[in-house]
Design a protein around this motif. Sequence first.
Motif, PDB file in Angstrom:
ATOM      1  N   ILE A 171       0.878  -1.173   0.000  1.00 41.47           N
ATOM      2  CA  ILE A 171       0.000   0.000   0.000  1.00 41.47           C
ATOM      3  C   ILE A 171       0.910   1.216   0.000  1.00 41.47           C
ATOM      4  CG2 ILE A 171      -1.811   1.247   1.225  1.00 41.47           C
ATOM      5  CD1 ILE A 171      -2.801  -1.386   2.318  1.00 41.47           C
ATOM      6  N   ASN A 172       1.071   1.810  -1.172  1.00 44.70           N
ATOM      7  CA  ASN A 172       2.031   2.898  -1.368  1.00 44.70           C
ATOM      8  C   ASN A 172       1.361   4.235  -1.659  1.00 44.70           C
ATOM      9  OD1 ASN A 172       1.100   2.436  -3.952  1.00 44.70           O
ATOM     10  ND2 ASN A 172       2.969   1.401  -4.637  1.00 44.70           N
ATOM     11  N   LYS A 173       0.059   4.300  -1.395  1.00 42.57           N
ATOM     12  CA  LYS A 173      -0.676   5.562  -1.515  1.00 42.57           C
ATOM     13  C   LYS A 173      -1.889   5.484  -0.597  1.00 42.57           C
ATOM     14  CE  LYS A 173      -1.150   4.770  -5.878  1.00 42.57           C
ATOM     15  NZ  LYS A 173      -1.509   4.758  -7.334  1.00 42.57           N
ATOM     16  N   ARG A 174      -2.493   6.623  -0.335  1.00 43.91           N
ATOM     17  CA  ARG A 174      -3.647   6.648   0.565  1.00 43.91           C
ATOM     18  C   ARG A 174      -4.876   6.096  -0.146  1.00 43.91           C
ATOM     19  NH1 ARG A 174      -7.866  10.111   1.335  1.00 43.91           N
ATOM     20  NH2 ARG A 174      -6.939  11.633  -0.110  1.00 43.91           N
ATOM     21  N   VAL A 175      -5.224   4.857   0.191  1.00 40.92           N
ATOM     22  CA  VAL A 175      -6.417   4.224  -0.344  1.00 40.92           C
ATOM     23  C   VAL A 175      -7.136   3.513   0.799  1.00 40.92           C
ATOM     24  CG1 VAL A 175      -5.524   3.897  -2.694  1.00 40.92           C
ATOM     25  CG2 VAL A 175      -5.122   2.136  -0.956  1.00 40.92           C
ATOM     26  N   SER A 176      -8.381   3.166   0.553  1.00 41.30           N
ATOM     27  CA  SER A 176      -9.133   2.281   1.432  1.00 41.30           C
ATOM     28  C   SER A 176      -9.311   0.959   0.724  1.00 41.30           C
ATOM     29  CB  SER A 176     -10.500   2.883   1.777  1.00 41.30           C
ATOM     30  OG  SER A 176     -10.357   4.066   2.531  1.00 41.30           O
ATOM     31  N   ILE A 177      -9.158  -0.124   1.468  1.00 41.78           N
ATOM     32  CA  ILE A 177      -9.301  -1.473   0.908  1.00 41.78           C
ATOM     33  C   ILE A 177     -10.370  -2.192   1.715  1.00 41.78           C
ATOM     34  CG2 ILE A 177      -8.165  -3.700   0.626  1.00 41.78           C
ATOM     35  CD1 ILE A 177      -5.589  -2.205   0.026  1.00 41.78           C
ATOM     36  N   ILE A 178     -11.365  -2.725   1.020  1.00 41.74           N
ATOM     37  CA  ILE A 178     -12.479  -3.382   1.700  1.00 41.74           C
ATOM     38  C   ILE A 178     -12.818  -4.683   0.997  1.00 41.74           C
ATOM     39  CG2 ILE A 178     -14.168  -2.008   0.399  1.00 41.74           C
ATOM     40  CD1 ILE A 178     -15.968  -2.172   2.918  1.00 41.74           C
ATOM     41  N   GLY A 179     -13.064  -5.720   1.807  1.00 47.98           N
ATOM     42  CA  GLY A 179     -13.443  -7.018   1.265  1.00 47.98           C
ATOM     43  C   GLY A 179     -14.904  -7.324   1.499  1.00 47.98           C
ATOM     44  N   ASP A 180     -15.280  -8.555   1.178  1.00 49.59           N
ATOM     45  CA  ASP A 180     -16.670  -8.982   1.314  1.00 49.59           C
ATOM     46  C   ASP A 180     -16.975  -9.659   2.640  1.00 49.59           C
ATOM     47  OD1 ASP A 180     -17.611  -8.010  -1.070  1.00 49.59           O
ATOM     48  OD2 ASP A 180     -17.215  -9.843  -2.191  1.00 49.59           O
TER      49      ASP A 180
END
Length: 526
Positions: A171-180
């Motif tokens: 994760i090399n930038k500001r992101v949100s990660i969401i799964g199921d």
Amino acid sequence: MNKSYIKSGIFVVFAEVIFSFTSCGSGIGDFENLNKNSKQTGGISSTNNGSLEQVQALSLSHEAGVYARPFTLILSSPTENSTIKYTTDGSDPQTSSTAQIRSSVIVNKSTTIKAYAYADNLKDSETIIARYTFPNVTVSTTIQAAIDGANPGDIIHIPAKGTAYTESFTINKRVSIIGDGNGSDPMVDTVIQNDDQSIITLSASGLSELEPILIKNLRIEPKHKEAIILGSYDAPFSVSVSFLKLKDLVFHGISVNNDDTSKIRETGLAVYKLASLSYLTIDNCEFNDLSYGITSHKDMDDADSTDNFNHVTIIDSRFISNSVKGIYVEKLSNAVFRDLFVYNNGQLHTNWMPGWMVPWHSGIDINLKGMAYENYEFVNLIVMKNGLGSKEGTGLAIKARGSGNDTAGGGSYASNPASLTNVTIEGGIFSDNERGIRIGEPGQALGEPANLVISYSSISDNVHTYGGSDGSAYGGLINLLQSGITISAENVWWGHSSGPTHSGNPGGTGETVIGDVGYSPFSSSQ
């Protein structure tokens, strides 16, 4: 014990409004008006200045935040005969022509809900605002490709695909990660595995606590390595990450009985030497069947190193059956541990464990090195069955190495001492561990932590299960600090109405207390 434990928290919905809630016992209570002069009575908020009583604020079935799938939002008010009115277009529900009078709404796209309740002869409730956001990027090939193609601030959906994802990514930038989902069925849950490689490497930061890097609703299964890593165990390097939120995650080890010595690294979250992590929130996560749930490491020989693990909040989470320790930290400041379940950690003694490790198994081990630390709160923890069979096993251990008279390590601790001030342990249960709570280090006369206060806890039934007789003192609360340093432990239940077993309490038959401890008054009932 004659005390009601109140769990409290704050929801902050972007910069628009702050909601607070309280709940007694289990479950989440109703959102409350922030007016500190009000009190709640039968679903009505009444003020002390004689003004009209007010409808109590609404509660929502889903907290504001990021979601991968549509859901039905239920709005409710405890005030009888009240009517709920809301909008989904950002307009004021009290004046807008688009306002709906219903108690539920299907949320299937990014939406801002504004809602209030009203009733005859009462003031309207406060208007609540909740923003629900959905992903704008979906993984189609690899997770890393989705991250690389995303813009800062994007929300990336990792959908269940029928099999586990088997990759490492950064994760090399500001992101949100969401799964199921964080269950074990890859048909419906998002499961990520990788053998002998760290799964998630962090190298970027969020902007603020309102705009963090978010990782949510996944099951991460490392084998021999770390699930989430900052820095490097083998070749430490400087890296600094801030504003990270881990929400609704399960970290599950998959090689618990493997005799490979590399399994020492099987960890949920690892912050290694020279790496810094600040403003971390862990909410409703589970760490199980790993070597360690969470670790942070510090080079005690480097007096110039300023790396730290700072502003850490861990709430409503579980640490279960991790073979060495649930939580182990060598650096940590400004930390809150609230409503944790720490169970059955540090009981596995296998061939892969180095000899120096086996005696020190624990539920939570705070083993600070090399700099000044401060401000810990442990609130409503359940710490049970940890460190059993381990020579120096504990439920909770806290020490600042090098403080006072610490001759261990050939004097290396004392040459660069740690310090720790302001520690509170409030409420909670510490029972059935090899030892309950130990402050200080066996065989050393440490001078800190300073200002440690325990109150309204239950400390009982901690048991000696180690087969040898060469372990240090056993008991529920053990103070090994320098003589004259007293730990305050008032209003504690020690397992018997007569109070603790201690030389200063003749006739006390409860849990054994060792060292200078101010245990009076104690609770006479559980």
